[in-house]
Design an enzyme around this catalytic site. Structure first.
Site, mmCIF file in Angstrom:
data_model
loop_
_atom_site.group_PDB
_atom_site.id
_atom_site.type_symbol
_atom_site.label_atom_id
_atom_site.label_comp_id
_atom_site.label_asym_id
_atom_site.label_seq_id
_atom_site.Cartn_x
_atom_site.Cartn_y
_atom_site.Cartn_z
ATOM 1 N N SER A 153 -11.711 -6.210 -6.610
ATOM 2 C CA SER A 153 -11.574 -6.004 -5.156
ATOM 3 C C SER A 153 -12.866 -5.371 -4.655
ATOM 4 O O SER A 153 -13.620 -4.782 -5.438
ATOM 5 C CB SER A 153 -10.414 -5.038 -4.885
ATOM 6 O OG SER A 153 -10.442 -4.579 -3.540
ATOM 7 N N TYR A 166 -4.782 2.622 -6.287
ATOM 8 C CA TYR A 166 -5.294 1.235 -6.259
ATOM 9 C C TYR A 166 -6.812 1.217 -6.473
ATOM 10 O O TYR A 166 -7.333 0.456 -7.303
ATOM 11 C CB TYR A 166 -4.925 0.595 -4.918
ATOM 12 C CG TYR A 166 -5.320 -0.855 -4.777
ATOM 13 C CD1 TYR A 166 -4.518 -1.868 -5.301
ATOM 14 C CD2 TYR A 166 -6.487 -1.225 -4.119
ATOM 15 C CE1 TYR A 166 -4.875 -3.210 -5.155
ATOM 16 C CE2 TYR A 166 -6.850 -2.562 -3.977
ATOM 17 C CZ TYR A 166 -6.040 -3.551 -4.497
ATOM 18 O OH TYR A 166 -6.398 -4.873 -4.357
HETATM 19 P P1 NAI Z 1 0.138 -11.087 -3.635
HETATM 20 O O1 NAI Z 1 1.076 -9.947 -3.496
HETATM 21 O O2 NAI Z 1 0.454 -12.343 -2.907
HETATM 22 O O3 NAI Z 1 -0.072 -11.477 -5.152
HETATM 23 C C1 NAI Z 1 0.061 -10.612 -6.234
HETATM 24 C C2 NAI Z 1 0.876 -11.331 -7.258
HETATM 25 O O4 NAI Z 1 0.940 -10.541 -8.442
HETATM 26 C C3 NAI Z 1 2.306 -11.566 -6.774
HETATM 27 O O5 NAI Z 1 2.648 -12.906 -6.974
HETATM 28 C C4 NAI Z 1 3.124 -10.641 -7.637
HETATM 29 O O6 NAI Z 1 4.432 -11.103 -7.896
HETATM 30 C C5 NAI Z 1 2.276 -10.592 -8.892
HETATM 31 N N1 NAI Z 1 2.558 -9.437 -9.723
HETATM 32 C C6 NAI Z 1 2.677 -8.146 -9.331
HETATM 33 N N2 NAI Z 1 2.983 -7.377 -10.374
HETATM 34 C C7 NAI Z 1 3.049 -8.205 -11.446
HETATM 35 C C8 NAI Z 1 3.324 -8.001 -12.828
HETATM 36 N N3 NAI Z 1 3.594 -6.786 -13.310
HETATM 37 N N4 NAI Z 1 3.307 -9.078 -13.648
HETATM 38 C C9 NAI Z 1 3.031 -10.314 -13.167
HETATM 39 N N5 NAI Z 1 2.770 -10.563 -11.881
HETATM 40 C C10 NAI Z 1 2.776 -9.508 -11.034
HETATM 41 O O7 NAI Z 1 -1.276 -10.522 -3.207
HETATM 42 P P2 NAI Z 1 -2.741 -11.130 -3.442
HETATM 43 O O8 NAI Z 1 -3.544 -10.666 -2.324
HETATM 44 O O9 NAI Z 1 -2.674 -12.559 -3.706
HETATM 45 O O10 NAI Z 1 -3.227 -10.332 -4.736
HETATM 46 C C11 NAI Z 1 -3.760 -10.961 -5.893
HETATM 47 C C12 NAI Z 1 -4.836 -10.101 -6.508
HETATM 48 O O11 NAI Z 1 -5.929 -10.025 -5.595
HETATM 49 C C13 NAI Z 1 -4.422 -8.654 -6.781
HETATM 50 O O12 NAI Z 1 -4.981 -8.244 -8.021
HETATM 51 C C14 NAI Z 1 -5.060 -7.884 -5.629
HETATM 52 O O13 NAI Z 1 -5.330 -6.546 -5.986
HETATM 53 C C15 NAI Z 1 -6.323 -8.686 -5.454
HETATM 54 N N6 NAI Z 1 -6.978 -8.514 -4.153
HETATM 55 C C16 NAI Z 1 -6.375 -8.939 -2.994
HETATM 56 C C17 NAI Z 1 -7.046 -8.818 -1.791
HETATM 57 C C18 NAI Z 1 -6.484 -9.243 -0.490
HETATM 58 O O14 NAI Z 1 -7.057 -8.893 0.548
HETATM 59 N N7 NAI Z 1 -5.405 -9.996 -0.438
HETATM 60 C C19 NAI Z 1 -8.396 -8.248 -1.745
HETATM 61 C C20 NAI Z 1 -8.909 -7.801 -3.019
HETATM 62 C C21 NAI Z 1 -8.218 -7.955 -4.174
HETATM 63 C C1 BGC Z 2 -6.393 -4.917 -0.793
HETATM 64 C C2 BGC Z 2 -6.046 -5.407 0.585
HETATM 65 C C3 BGC Z 2 -7.180 -5.097 1.553
HETATM 66 C C4 BGC Z 2 -8.520 -5.572 1.016
HETATM 67 C C5 BGC Z 2 -9.680 -5.123 1.903
HETATM 68 C C6 BGC Z 2 -7.735 -5.466 -1.206
HETATM 69 O O1 BGC Z 2 -8.074 -5.021 -2.490
HETATM 70 O O2 BGC Z 2 -5.390 -5.309 -1.713
HETATM 71 O O3 BGC Z 2 -4.849 -4.770 1.035
HETATM 72 O O4 BGC Z 2 -6.919 -5.745 2.812
HETATM 73 O O5 BGC Z 2 -8.728 -5.066 -0.290
HETATM 74 O O6 BGC Z 2 -9.632 -3.753 2.195
#
Ligand code: NAI
Ligand code: BGC
Length: 268
Positions: A153, A166
């Site tokens: 991230s 986080y």
């Molecule tokens: P999201 O909530 O849609 O996806 C996260 C996924 O991880 C979900 O499908 C959830 O069920 C799964 N998950 C959570 N705990 C788990 C576990 N213990 N075992 C297996 N699966 C698990 O959110 P997003 O945004 O798609 O997040 C994906 C990755 O991207 C995360 O690592 C998040 O930290 C990272 N990220 C997201 C950003 C954003 O702005 N959306 C920005 C920077 C990083």
């Molecule tokens: C976080 C989001 C956030 C983004 C930018 C990600 O790592 O999961 O909630 O919007 O960083 O701050």
């Protein structure tokens, strides 16, 4: 037939039933890979991704596993190797937030975030590395014996008040990834991270689902738009492919300039 950078390769994407993970799984498949779609709870979400991948003519399986649990991770890898007969790419994407003011943060919130975001990467990467080492370079295959991509991230470098667990987990991902890359480069295993900025997914719904929230968010993004999972999928395909064969131990920020300290554009 268009060029497919990952033709015939086998991938696991964790947390792939929604958001960025789903986008990455679809992008890898479009580039020619077969994909194990890991999910924690949403079978229907995972099944949608699997169906889309199969419609592209690739193989896909949905596998339920909590990446923080050693037995679950073992079962995820067993299912993948049984179905596909090998592994070339691991995308450590599963992650979550449990936000709280620091004085109010519970140990459960701390442990939950560390368990998924950091321990999950350890458990999945360890099994991937064992498989990459066991197989070595494959004749006619990728120039690397394996590729690991960690979903970090912008918060591996940008401190984040109210999200200490986080940000600490993503800061941990940075040196986890770099140390692993250093250890495994001689074995022809490449390890890199993607550092997304704000990508429109369920994890940050509160930051984009009202105009007021979106306007505040856009002040932090010089490029002037929120990201979409496809932005990250394209970076993942490149990092997984031989097109990035000389890239090792790097975080590629895909963030519309969020890490450029936009608040300094008119100040300082
Ligand atoms: P999201 O909530 O849609 O996806 C996260 C996924 O991880 C979900 O499908 C959830 O069920 C799964 N998950 C959570 N705990 C788990 C576990 N213990 N075992 C297996 N699966 C698990 O959110 P997003 O945004 O798609 O997040 C994906 C990755 O991207 C995360 O690592 C998040 O930290 C990272 N990220 C997201 C950003 C954003 O702005 N959306 C920005 C920077 C990083
Ligand atoms: C976080 C989001 C956030 C983004 C930018 C990600 O790592 O999961 O909630 O919007 O960083 O701050």
């Amino acid at each position: 037939m268009t060029y497919q950078a990952l033709k015939g390769q086998k991938a696991i994407v964790t947390g792939a039933s929604s958001g960025i993970g789903a986008g990455v799984a679809l992008a890898l498949a479009a580039a020619g890979a077969d994909v194990a779609v890991n999910y924690a709870s949403s079978l229907s979400g995972a099944q949608r991704v699997v169906d889309e991948i199969k419609a592209m003519g690739r193989q896909a399986i949905a596998v339920k596993a909590d990446v923080a649990q050693e037995d679950d991770v073992q079962a995820l890898f067993d299912a993948t190797l049984t179905a596909f007969g090998g592994l070339d790419i691991l995308v450590n994407n599963a992650g979550l937030q449990q936000d709280a003011a620091f004085a109010e943060m519970t140990l459960a919130q701390w442990n939950k975030v560390m368990g998924t975001n950091l321990t999950g990467m350890f458990l999945c990467s360890r099994l991937a590395v064992k498989e990459f080492l066991r197989c070595g370079l494959k004749p006619g295959g990728s120039r690397a014996s394996g590729k690991i991509i960690c979903m970090s991230s912008v918060h591996e470098v940008i401190p984040w008040a109210g999200h200490v667990n986080y940000a600490a987990s993503k800061g941990g991902v940075k040196l986890f990834m770099q140390s692993l890359a250093q250890e495994l480069a001689p074995k022809k295993i490449r390890v890199n991270s993607i550092g997304p900025g704000a990508i429109q997914t369920p994890i940050n719904k509160a930051a984009w689902d009202t105009q007021q929230a979106l306007d505040a968010l856009l002040k932090l993004i010089p490029y002037g738009r929120i990201g979409v999972p496809e932005d990250i999928g394209k970076a993942a395909v490149w990092l997984a492919s031989d097109d990035s064969d000389y890239v090792n131990g790097q975080t590629i920020f895909v963030d519309g300039g969020m890490t450029l300290y936009p608040e300094f554009a008119d100040g300082g």
